[in-house]
Design an enzyme around this catalytic site. Structure first.
Site, PDB file in Angstrom:
ATOM      1  N   GLN A  75      77.465   3.906   6.721  1.00 58.48           N
ATOM      2  CA  GLN A  75      76.263   4.667   6.425  1.00 58.48           C
ATOM      3  C   GLN A  75      76.372   6.297   5.896  1.00 58.48           C
ATOM      4  O   GLN A  75      75.212   7.336   5.866  1.00 58.48           O
ATOM      5  CB  GLN A  75      74.451   4.369   6.495  1.00 58.48           C
ATOM      6  CG  GLN A  75      74.342   3.855   6.773  1.00 58.48           C
ATOM      7  CD  GLN A  75      73.504   3.572   5.504  1.00 58.48           C
ATOM      8  OE1 GLN A  75      73.040   4.213   4.734  1.00 58.48           O
ATOM      9  NE2 GLN A  75      73.073   1.888   4.709  1.00 58.48           N
ATOM     10  N   SER A  76      77.893   6.955   5.092  1.00 58.79           N
ATOM     11  CA  SER A  76      77.735   8.000   5.707  1.00 58.79           C
ATOM     12  C   SER A  76      77.735   9.523   4.585  1.00 58.79           C
ATOM     13  O   SER A  76      77.271   8.525   3.745  1.00 58.79           O
ATOM     14  CB  SER A  76      80.103   7.593   5.380  1.00 58.79           C
ATOM     15  OG  SER A  76      80.353   8.919   5.084  1.00 58.79           O
TER      16      SER A  76
END
Ligand SMILES: *Cc1c(COP(=O)(O)O)cnc(C)c1O
Length: 331
Positions: A75-76
């Protein structure tokens, strides 16, 4: 090299606001809490990586790259913003995603993962936690070379000396705003992850003799390890910019709010995200600013700050990942 002489792209048109969080301060019966709205930087959805990318992408363009290659968690925010910068500049972008939590990658996941696709990632390579990430990025660069293209590798979080310049500049921006607004903060608090933000702020405040302690709140690593990482990067960034080196003692990166691990929810994070949303209309994120704000709240409850303290919390963004944590955060 002087920061002013470095190539830089501009993605945020004006200084991000500094605002007072009166209702939160009152609710906690604590010191004055203020917020630096670095969730309102430019590029898709904003956040701290935008400031680092101003220098990193300018360097990529100066070196003739046609493709950005970077790495992040599933989920960068950093991967989202690198993709956005690439689209904005007419570059392509390839991602390597590290499954820091085993089995956490889902192709159809919401939040930033959905945006990776929407923002046009050319390729997404998923690797296991603990893999050799720079090797995985070098592999991508080699593939591009074989195609007659040129990749530019950006380390995780954009956290090298060049990327940290974004937060040396931010420290100056904060101090200018303090001067103009007559704001005398007694404490600064920020999330500490891949360390570029923490290290950059430290170098910037130290160079200006700000004399205000900066407290980092870890999201991943034990305190000693993180403080070592931050100090190492601060020394590199200071040397790179020709600025004085911050002392090891000035690096504080508390680890009591990490919880069971990176990106894994904690009750304190959930409370912090809800309080900021409901009392102030400010969206935090579950992985970074939610845990950093939990640290801020925990420090207030513990009596860490003086009664007349004026604390500035640096909001580093991340709200798009809220949508991947709906079940954890909904009431
Ligand atoms: C990456 C990130 C951080 C941590 O910043 P680092 O420079 O990696 O330490 C904090 N908040 C958000 C929202 C982030 O995406």
């Amino acid at each position: 090299m002087k920061i002013e002489a470095l190539p830089r792209r501009r993605y945020t048109p004006a200084p991000t606001p500094i605002q007072k969080l009166e209702k939160l301060s009152r609710h906690l019966g604590g010191p004055e809490i203020w917020i630096k709205r670095d969730d309102l930087t430019g590029l898709a959805g904003g956040g701290n990586k935008t400031r680092k990318l101003e220098f990193l992408v300018a360097d990529a363009i100066a070196k003739g790259a046609d493709t950005l290659i970077t790495v992040g968690a599933v989920q960068s925010n950093h991967c989202r913003l690198t993709l956005a910068a690439a689209a904005h500049e007419g570059l392509k972008c390839r991602l390597v995603l590290e499954q820091r939590v085993a089995g956490s990658y889902r192709k159809e996941a919401s939040g930033n993962n959905f945006l990776f696709d929407l923002l046009g990632a050319e390729t997404i390579t998923v690797v296991d936690g603990g893999s050799d990430l720079s090797a995985a990025m070098t592999t991508e660069a080699d593939k591009l070379k074989a195609l007659g293209r040129k990749g530019y590798v950006i380390p995780g979080g954009g956290s090298n000396a060049l990327g940290a310049m974004g937060y040396v500049v931010c420290a100056r921006e904060i101090l200018d705003q303090c001067m103009e607004g007559g704001l005398a903060f007694t404490d600064f608090v920020v999330a500490s992850g891949s360390a570029g933000t923490h290290a950059g702020l430290l170098v910037g405040f130290n160079a200006a003799n700000a004399g205000v302690p900066l407290t980092g709140v870890n999201v991943r690593r034990p305190r000693a390890e993180q403080e070592g990482n931050v100090h190492k990067l601060a020394l590199e960034a200071a040397a790179f910019a020709g600025l004085p080196a911050p002392a090891r003692e000035s690096v504080v990166a508390l680890d009591e709010w990490v919880g069971p691990g990176y990106s894994i929810p904690t009750d304190e994070m959930v409370e912090a995200v809800r309080l900021f949303a409901r009392l102030e209309g400010v969206l935090l994120d579950p992985v970074y600013t939610g845990k950093a704000a939990a640290g801020l709240i925990g420090l207030i409850r513990r009596g860490h700050f003086k009664a007349d303290a004026k604390v500035l919390f640096v909001h580093t963004g991340g709200a798009p990942s809220l949508f991947a944590y709906q079940r954890t955060l909904a009431s």
